[in-house]
Design an enzyme around this catalytic site. Structure first.
Site, PDB file in Angstrom:
ATOM      1  N   HIS B 122       8.859  -6.932 -26.084  1.00  0.00           N
ATOM      2  CA  HIS B 122       9.098  -6.539 -27.474  1.00  0.00           C
ATOM      3  C   HIS B 122       7.793  -5.895 -27.958  1.00  0.00           C
ATOM      4  O   HIS B 122       6.712  -6.285 -27.496  1.00  0.00           O
ATOM      5  CB  HIS B 122       9.393  -7.814 -28.265  1.00  0.00           C
ATOM      6  N   ASP B 199       5.502 -15.101 -24.792  1.00  0.00           N
ATOM      7  CA  ASP B 199       6.243 -14.821 -26.016  1.00  0.00           C
ATOM      8  C   ASP B 199       7.582 -15.554 -25.893  1.00  0.00           C
ATOM      9  O   ASP B 199       8.484 -15.110 -25.192  1.00  0.00           O
ATOM     10  CB  ASP B 199       6.443 -13.301 -26.147  1.00  0.00           C
ATOM     11  N   GLN B 202      12.520 -15.589 -27.886  1.00  0.00           N
ATOM     12  CA  GLN B 202      13.936 -15.626 -27.513  1.00  0.00           C
ATOM     13  C   GLN B 202      14.302 -16.871 -26.710  1.00  0.00           C
ATOM     14  O   GLN B 202      15.464 -17.050 -26.352  1.00  0.00           O
ATOM     15  CB  GLN B 202      14.297 -14.370 -26.694  1.00  0.00           C
ATOM     16  N   LYS B 225      14.316 -17.807 -35.409  1.00  0.00           N
ATOM     17  CA  LYS B 225      15.225 -17.607 -34.284  1.00  0.00           C
ATOM     18  C   LYS B 225      15.657 -18.943 -33.698  1.00  0.00           C
ATOM     19  O   LYS B 225      16.316 -19.008 -32.670  1.00  0.00           O
ATOM     20  CB  LYS B 225      14.544 -16.755 -33.210  1.00  0.00           C
ATOM     21  N   CYS B 363      13.305  -2.717 -30.704  1.00  0.00           N
ATOM     22  CA  CYS B 363      11.840  -2.806 -30.712  1.00  0.00           C
ATOM     23  C   CYS B 363      11.284  -2.927 -29.306  1.00  0.00           C
ATOM     24  O   CYS B 363      10.342  -3.683 -29.054  1.00  0.00           O
ATOM     25  CB  CYS B 363      11.349  -3.967 -31.565  1.00  0.00           C
TER      26      CYS B 363
END
Lengths: 141, 405
Positions: B122, B199, B202, B225, B363
């Site tokens: 991302h 990261d 998700q 999220k 993105c």
């Protein structure tokens, strides 16, 4: 016909549609039918980059009236473009600069012109008005 | 154990909303999940009954707010398997967490050093490193994505060297759904003494995360999220790293003592938390994670895997459809393109049918370029989604195609 009158005709046309499917099918037809822009203008210089669909716009001065041609890689965007062109093309620059886009609201397509819709239309309208403004200044000088 | 979907759905007020007069099918969980009533109530209860500034007052409310705030930190540490709550820093979200590390890492990156990211990042886990490289005259390297959406660890072995000073990678790709083999990647990086930032934006709501097991040096995620509030997130960092990094914002709780001659900073995690924190956000994030725990993250993973399999098989019936991201290790995300059709057109028509999906480049422009596509249509699932909703989505997709072709 003035810009206002042309917009009114479109609102009347759309008032005949009962549901969203008819409305969007019509937009898709408009989008598909119109060969909007000369291939030679479908280039980087004429590109208005939206986040998702790309829009190309070309403006010409035809004896003081502005004529627009445009294209997009998304067919619904193309349909809305052709509505905008129907309303604005062939008009005096001053009319385009001061044009009222509330007809898009009346036919239920306003969301496509909100800045959150990253489809290049907002920038396209701005660009159309910029061309008109430029021609207006040229005519007045 | 199977999730009680009906009960879960009844706890998310927004799911009973109608969109364009049709029941909402919310398949944009990769962008943000909806919030259960427990999270909404936690935030409003805080403002109704507990609001006070933390770490300050001697008065009752301030003590209460501080206790709840620090208990949330402890809970979040446990949730991701951190060894101590000192390793949890509250941020605005995964993006800020990554920016914090990329800014503070400036002290350890020198000209000609290298930082490795992957093609599937991302922008939030790519641009901060790119800018760090520009500032420090270092070089940004990128690991390629294989055609099926996975990474080749042999390529990493070749790319990594004594010049490599940092590796940053997504746990799960927001476009492809690929679950990257973080444990193996970390072990390769550590052989070369390269710290690793994950990261986890998700991943946090979709699979069990244990930072000690992964052995990563940093782990970033967002609350929104994971059924929590927007504008809230966390950064996990190993104590040894957090102690070495300098603060990146100044003022408030992060300070230990101040004079015009010098300022000494508080210890971790406070030295990274300048200004009054978003206490309600922290408590909301805790409530979101507790909600996940109450249903079991493994049960959620199982349910979402089932949905993904079901949806994948269903959409494959559509002519000219191509699934983007077909790694064997994959969850919760279904990206697709259909020959000759712009994703934006599909998204617009699906919206008219009450189906919320995302279209575009997500993105992740470098990934789009690497796959030679301009965008995808992405359906991303959450714990409350159902097979019936997948059916609605697939029917809507077919209807939209009929209109567009």
């Amino acid at each position: 016909m003035t810009v206002q009158e042309k917009a009114k005709t479109i609102v009347e046309e759309f008032s005949m549609f009962d549901d969203w499917m008819d409305k969007y099918s019509y937009l898709i037809e408009l989008g598909k039918e119109l060969p909007l822009i000369d291939e030679k203008y479908r280039n980087e210089t004429h590109l208005i980059s939206g986040c998702q669909s790309r829009v190309w716009l070309h403006a010409e001065d035809k004896q003081g009236l502005i004529s627009f041609t445009a294209d997009s890689d998304a067919v619904i965007t193309k349909g809305i473009i052709s509505l905008l062109i129907k309303v604005l093309s062939g008009s005096e620059p001053s009319e385009i600069v001061g044009a009222d886009f509330s007809f898009l609201d009346e036919i239920g397509l306003k969301s496509h012109l909100s800045p959150t819709r990253a489809n290049g239309l907002v920038s396209m309208v701005k660009q159309m008005q910029l061309y008109a403004r430029a021609l207006q200044i040229k005519q007045n000088s | 154990m199977k999730l009680d979907i009906e009960k879960i759905r009844s706890e998310f007020p927004i799911l009973s909303k109608k969109i364009h007069n049709k029941p909402l099918v919310y398949f944009d969980n990769g962008a943000t999940t909806q919030k259960p009533i427990q999270v909404i109530n936690r935030i409003s209860d805080y403002y109704k009954n507990e609001n006070s500034n933390v770490h300050r007052g001697t008065h009752y409310l301030s003590q209460l707010a501080t206790d709840h705030f620090e208990n949330a930190r402890k809970y979040i540490a446990q949730f991701i398997g951190a060894s101590s709550q000192r390793e949890i820093i509250f941020t605005k979200g995964a993006t800020e967490s990554i920016n914090l590390v990329a800014t503070a890492m400036s002290d350890f990156i020198f000209p000609n050093d290298e930082i490795i990211v992957t093609d599937m990042e991302h922008h939030s886990n790519m641009v901060p490193w790119q800018q760090l490289c520009i500032r420090q005259k270092a070089k940004l390297q990128h690991l390629h994505v294989q055609p099926n959406g996975s990474l080749d660890l042999n390529e990493l072995e070749e790319l990594i060297s004594s010049s490599t000073k940092m590796l940053a990678i997504a746990h799960i790709s927001n476009v492809l759904g690929t679950i990257n083999p973080i444990k193996e990647i970390v072990s390769i990086a550590h052989k070369h003494n390269v710290p690793v930032l994950i990261d986890g934006a998700q991943a946090i709501a979709h699979m069990p995360v244990d930072v000690q097991d992964l052995d990563c040096d940093f782990y970033a995620f967002s609350a929104h999220k994971a059924y929590g509030p927007m504008g809230m997130g966390a950064l996990y960092g190993k104590t040894e790293w957090l102690d070495r990094l300098s603060p990146y914002q100044y003022g408030g709780e992060m300070i230990s003592s101040v004079s015009f001659k010098e300022t000494t900073f508080n210890e971790i995690p406070y030295k990274f938390e300048a200004g009054t924190p978003d206490v309600a956000g922290v408590l909301g994030m805790e409530a979101g994670l507790r909600y996940i725990e109450s249903h079991g993250i493994s049960n959620i993973r199982f349910h979402e895997d089932e949905l993904l399999d079901y949806a994948t098989n269903k959409v494959k019936e559509i002519d000219g459809l191509r699934i983007i991201g077909e790694s064997n290790e994959k969850t919760a995300v279904l990206s697709l393109i259909i020959e000759g059709i712009h994703p934006f057109d599909l998204g617009t028509l699906l919206d008219q049918m009450g189906v919320a999906i995302r279209t575009g480049n997500h993105c992740a422009q470098p990934l789009m370029e690497c796959l030679s596509i301009s965008g995808t249509l992405r359906a991303s699932f959450g714990m409350y989604n159902t097979k019936d909703e997948v059916n609605v989505f697939v029917e809507a997709l077919k209807k939209a195609l009929k209109m567009l072709l």
